[in-house]
Design a protein around this motif. Structure first.
Motif, PDB file in Angstrom:
ATOM      1  N   ALA A   1       0.871  -0.938  -0.128  1.00 33.32           N
ATOM      2  CA  ALA A   1       0.045   0.049  -0.028  1.00 33.32           C
ATOM      3  C   ALA A   1       0.751   1.178   0.078  1.00 33.32           C
ATOM      4  O   ALA A   1       0.541   2.203  -0.703  1.00 33.32           O
ATOM      5  CB  ALA A   1      -0.938  -0.007   1.264  1.00 33.32           C
ATOM      6  N   PHE A   2       1.873   1.163   0.686  1.00 29.49           N
ATOM      7  CA  PHE A   2       2.730   2.245   0.827  1.00 29.49           C
ATOM      8  C   PHE A   2       3.475   2.442  -0.517  1.00 29.49           C
ATOM      9  O   PHE A   2       3.369   3.648  -0.967  1.00 29.49           O
ATOM     10  CB  PHE A   2       3.966   2.228   1.766  1.00 29.49           C
ATOM     11  CG  PHE A   2       5.120   3.085   1.680  1.00 29.49           C
ATOM     12  CD1 PHE A   2       4.836   4.291   2.244  1.00 29.49           C
ATOM     13  CD2 PHE A   2       6.271   2.814   1.180  1.00 29.49           C
ATOM     14  CE1 PHE A   2       6.041   5.130   2.181  1.00 29.49           C
ATOM     15  CE2 PHE A   2       7.377   3.714   1.106  1.00 29.49           C
ATOM     16  CZ  PHE A   2       6.963   4.951   1.574  1.00 29.49           C
ATOM     17  N   ALA A   3       3.939   1.515  -1.201  1.00 32.49           N
ATOM     18  CA  ALA A   3       4.764   1.682  -2.582  1.00 32.49           C
ATOM     19  C   ALA A   3       3.817   1.919  -3.769  1.00 32.49           C
ATOM     20  O   ALA A   3       4.248   2.613  -4.704  1.00 32.49           O
ATOM     21  CB  ALA A   3       5.514   0.401  -2.750  1.00 32.49           C
ATOM     22  N   THR A   4       2.533   1.411  -3.451  1.00 26.04           N
ATOM     23  CA  THR A   4       1.560   1.903  -4.868  1.00 26.04           C
ATOM     24  C   THR A   4       0.589   2.812  -4.666  1.00 26.04           C
ATOM     25  O   THR A   4       0.241   3.446  -5.536  1.00 26.04           O
ATOM     26  CB  THR A   4       0.821   0.562  -5.043  1.00 26.04           C
ATOM     27  OG1 THR A   4      -0.156   0.214  -3.813  1.00 26.04           O
ATOM     28  CG2 THR A   4       1.563  -0.858  -5.376  1.00 26.04           C
ATOM     29  N   ILE A   5       0.520   3.068  -3.424  1.00 22.87           N
ATOM     30  CA  ILE A   5      -0.530   4.353  -3.050  1.00 22.87           C
ATOM     31  C   ILE A   5       0.210   5.680  -2.337  1.00 22.87           C
ATOM     32  O   ILE A   5       0.130   6.741  -2.888  1.00 22.87           O
ATOM     33  CB  ILE A   5      -1.428   3.901  -2.128  1.00 22.87           C
ATOM     34  CG1 ILE A   5      -2.384   2.761  -2.721  1.00 22.87           C
ATOM     35  CG2 ILE A   5      -2.536   5.136  -1.964  1.00 22.87           C
ATOM     36  CD1 ILE A   5      -3.267   2.932  -3.842  1.00 22.87           C
ATOM     37  N   ALA A   6       0.914   5.358  -1.424  1.00 17.52           N
ATOM     38  CA  ALA A   6       1.471   6.729  -0.526  1.00 17.52           C
ATOM     39  C   ALA A   6       2.473   7.250  -1.307  1.00 17.52           C
ATOM     40  O   ALA A   6       2.718   8.454  -1.625  1.00 17.52           O
ATOM     41  CB  ALA A   6       1.863   6.213   0.607  1.00 17.52           C
ATOM     42  N   LEU A   7       3.504   6.180  -1.929  1.00 18.62           N
ATOM     43  CA  LEU A   7       4.701   6.912  -2.554  1.00 18.62           C
ATOM     44  C   LEU A   7       4.608   7.661  -3.808  1.00 18.62           C
ATOM     45  O   LEU A   7       5.257   8.773  -3.910  1.00 18.62           O
ATOM     46  CB  LEU A   7       5.834   5.667  -2.733  1.00 18.62           C
ATOM     47  CG  LEU A   7       7.224   6.237  -3.202  1.00 18.62           C
ATOM     48  CD1 LEU A   7       7.888   6.973  -2.184  1.00 18.62           C
ATOM     49  CD2 LEU A   7       8.277   4.921  -3.422  1.00 18.62           C
ATOM     50  N   PRO A   8       3.504   7.278  -4.547  1.00 13.59           N
ATOM     51  CA  PRO A   8       3.493   8.156  -5.970  1.00 13.59           C
ATOM     52  C   PRO A   8       2.873   9.547  -5.489  1.00 13.59           C
ATOM     53  O   PRO A   8       3.338  10.441  -5.971  1.00 13.59           O
ATOM     54  CB  PRO A   8       2.411   7.411  -6.675  1.00 13.59           C
ATOM     55  CG  PRO A   8       2.720   5.705  -6.193  1.00 13.59           C
ATOM     56  CD  PRO A   8       3.015   5.875  -4.689  1.00 13.59           C
ATOM     57  N   LEU A   9       2.094   9.554  -4.426  1.00 15.04           N
ATOM     58  CA  LEU A   9       1.353  10.781  -3.829  1.00 15.04           C
ATOM     59  C   LEU A   9       2.354  11.666  -2.975  1.00 15.04           C
ATOM     60  O   LEU A   9       2.398  13.013  -3.189  1.00 15.04           O
ATOM     61  CB  LEU A   9       0.244  10.561  -3.038  1.00 15.04           C
ATOM     62  CG  LEU A   9      -0.971   9.825  -3.471  1.00 15.04           C
ATOM     63  CD1 LEU A   9      -1.874   9.447  -2.499  1.00 15.04           C
ATOM     64  CD2 LEU A   9      -1.824  10.704  -4.707  1.00 15.04           C
ATOM     65  N   MET A  10       3.592  11.075  -2.757  1.00 13.81           N
ATOM     66  CA  MET A  10       4.580  11.692  -2.097  1.00 13.81           C
ATOM     67  C   MET A  10       5.709  12.112  -2.778  1.00 13.81           C
ATOM     68  O   MET A  10       6.540  12.962  -2.360  1.00 13.81           O
ATOM     69  CB  MET A  10       5.099  10.982  -1.007  1.00 13.81           C
ATOM     70  CG  MET A  10       4.117  10.590   0.291  1.00 13.81           C
ATOM     71  SD  MET A  10       4.845   9.230   1.301  1.00 13.81           S
ATOM     72  CE  MET A  10       6.473   9.712   1.964  1.00 13.81           C
ATOM     73  N   VAL A  11       5.812  11.872  -4.065  1.00 12.97           N
ATOM     74  CA  VAL A  11       6.694  12.222  -5.141  1.00 12.97           C
ATOM     75  C   VAL A  11       7.017  13.758  -4.784  1.00 12.97           C
ATOM     76  O   VAL A  11       8.412  14.083  -4.751  1.00 12.97           O
ATOM     77  CB  VAL A  11       6.566  11.940  -6.504  1.00 12.97           C
ATOM     78  CG1 VAL A  11       7.439  12.433  -7.513  1.00 12.97           C
ATOM     79  CG2 VAL A  11       6.707  10.335  -6.573  1.00 12.97           C
ATOM     80  N   PRO A  12       6.339  14.624  -5.049  1.00  9.35           N
ATOM     81  CA  PRO A  12       6.794  15.972  -4.965  1.00  9.35           C
ATOM     82  C   PRO A  12       7.531  16.534  -3.687  1.00  9.35           C
ATOM     83  O   PRO A  12       8.456  17.217  -3.812  1.00  9.35           O
ATOM     84  CB  PRO A  12       5.327  16.835  -5.109  1.00  9.35           C
ATOM     85  CG  PRO A  12       4.470  16.061  -5.773  1.00  9.35           C
ATOM     86  CD  PRO A  12       4.886  14.600  -5.128  1.00  9.35           C
ATOM     87  N   GLY A  13       7.076  15.947  -2.534  1.00 13.41           N
ATOM     88  CA  GLY A  13       7.755  16.226  -1.336  1.00 13.41           C
ATOM     89  C   GLY A  13       9.019  15.274  -1.269  1.00 13.41           C
ATOM     90  O   GLY A  13       9.945  16.049  -0.922  1.00 13.41           O
ATOM     91  N   VAL A  14       9.012  14.320  -1.920  1.00 10.37           N
ATOM     92  CA  VAL A  14      10.383  13.631  -1.944  1.00 10.37           C
ATOM     93  C   VAL A  14      11.460  14.322  -2.679  1.00 10.37           C
ATOM     94  O   VAL A  14      12.651  14.326  -2.505  1.00 10.37           O
ATOM     95  CB  VAL A  14      10.010  12.056  -2.337  1.00 10.37           C
ATOM     96  CG1 VAL A  14      11.589  11.308  -2.493  1.00 10.37           C
ATOM     97  CG2 VAL A  14       9.425  11.236  -1.329  1.00 10.37           C
ATOM     98  N   VAL A  15      10.930  14.659  -3.868  1.00  6.27           N
ATOM     99  CA  VAL A  15      11.810  15.700  -5.037  1.00  6.27           C
ATOM    100  C   VAL A  15      12.353  16.762  -4.063  1.00  6.27           C
ATOM    101  O   VAL A  15      13.563  17.137  -4.377  1.00  6.27           O
ATOM    102  CB  VAL A  15      11.177  15.991  -6.121  1.00  6.27           C
ATOM    103  CG1 VAL A  15      11.883  16.682  -6.839  1.00  6.27           C
ATOM    104  CG2 VAL A  15      10.809  14.423  -6.941  1.00  6.27           C
ATOM    105  N   ALA A  16      11.304  17.560  -3.659  1.00  8.20           N
ATOM    106  CA  ALA A  16      11.674  18.830  -2.863  1.00  8.20           C
ATOM    107  C   ALA A  16      12.813  18.497  -1.752  1.00  8.20           C
ATOM    108  O   ALA A  16      13.660  19.190  -1.714  1.00  8.20           O
ATOM    109  CB  ALA A  16      10.313  19.484  -2.389  1.00  8.20           C
TER     110      ALA A  16
END
Length: 228
Positions: free
Chosen positions: A137-152
Motif C-alpha cells: 500500500a505504501f509503495a503503490t499508493i502513498a509513495l506516488p502521492l509523496m513524489v513532489p515532497g520527496v523530490v523537494a
C-alpha cells in the motif's frame, strides 16, 4: 579572468559527487524516517525527532567535531572500523560524503514528513482491504502521492550538502581533488594573495549549480503533478 582552472573544476567535481552520493546514501533512511514520524506512534518518537533535526540547529563546526569524536580513529565507531576493516572515515572522501548525508538529512526528512502527513488514510485502508500488504500500500499508493515532497526534500538536501563548509573542513579537511568542495575552494582562494578572481569564478560556479538544482526541482515537481 573567466578561464576555469583545473583546481576549480576539481572542486566542482568533488562537490557534485560528494553531494550526490551523500543524497543517495541518506534518502532511503530519510524516506523511512519521514514516514515513521508522520504516520507511526512509538516510544521515543520525540527523541528521534530531536536527533533528526539536531544538525539543523548545531553549529556546523560542532557537528563536524561530533562526527570526528564518533567516527575518528579513536572514536567508538571509527576505531573498530579502522582496526577491524581498515576503514578510515576521517579526513577522506568518504568522510565528506558522510558530512553531506548528515547535513542534508533533516531537510529531506522535513519535506517527506509533510508530504506523508497529507496522504489520506482511507486510501491506504482501501488498498489493504483489496489485499495489499502495508508495504504494498505504501509503495503503490502513498509513495506516488509523496513524489513532489520527496523530490523537494532531495533537492534541499543536495543544495545543503553543496553549501556545507564548517563540518566538512572539521571532519574531512580540505584535500585538493578529494574533499575540497566549492565552499572550501572559495575559502582557500580568498586566503591566497591574488586569489580574488579564482574565488569569483568559484562563486559563480556555486550559484550556477544551486540555480540549476532549483530549476530541476521545479520541473520535476510540476511534471509529477501533471502525471497524477
Amino acid at each position: 579572468m573567466w578561464g576555469i582552472t583545473d583546481a576549480e573544476l576539481q572542486a566542482l567535481t568533488v562537490s557534485l559527487t560528494v553531494a550526490g552520493v551523500g543524497l543517495l546514501v541518506s534518502m532511503p533512511l530519510a524516506l523511512l524516517t519521514g514516514w515513521a514520524l508522520a504516520r507511526w506512534q512509538f516510544w521515543g518518537k520525540t527523541a528521534l525527532d530531536i536527533i533528526v533535526h539536531l544538525p539543523l540547529v548545531m553549529p556546523p563546526v560542532a557537528l563536524g567535531y561530533l562526527l570526528l569524536l564518533a567516527l575518528g580513529p579513536r572514536g567508538p565507531i571509527g576505531e573498530p572500523l579502522q582496526s577491524w576493516f581498515g576503514i578510515n572515515l576521517a579526513f577522506s572522501w568518504s568522510g565528506a560524503v558522510i558530512v553531506a548525508a548528515v547535513s542534508g538529512f533533516p531537510l529531506a526528512v522535513r519535506a517527506i514528513r509533510i508530504s506523508a502527513e497529507n496522504v489520506e488514510e482511507r486510501l491506504l485502508q482501501a488498498a489493504r482491504t483489496l489485499g495489499q500488504s502495508p508495504f504494498g500500500a505504501f509503495a503503490t499508493i502513498a509513495l506516488p502521492l509523496m513524489v513532489p515532497g520527496v523530490v523537494a526534500g532531495g533537492v534541499l538536501a543536495f543544495a545543503r550538502a553543496l553549501g556545507e563548509f564548517g563540518a566538512t573542513i572539521t571532519f574531512a579537511a580540505s584535500i585538493p581533488g578529494e574533499t575540497r568542495t566549492l565552499p572550501l575552494a572559495l575559502y582557500t582562494f580568498l586566503q591566497m594573495p591574488g586569489g580574488e578572481q579564482a574565488a569569483l569564478r568559484v562563486l559563480i560556479l556555486s550559484v550556477t549549480v544551486a540555480v540549476a538544482a532549483l530549476v530541476a526541482s521545479e520541473y520535476l515537481v510540476r511534471r509529477s503533478a501533471r502525471q497524477r
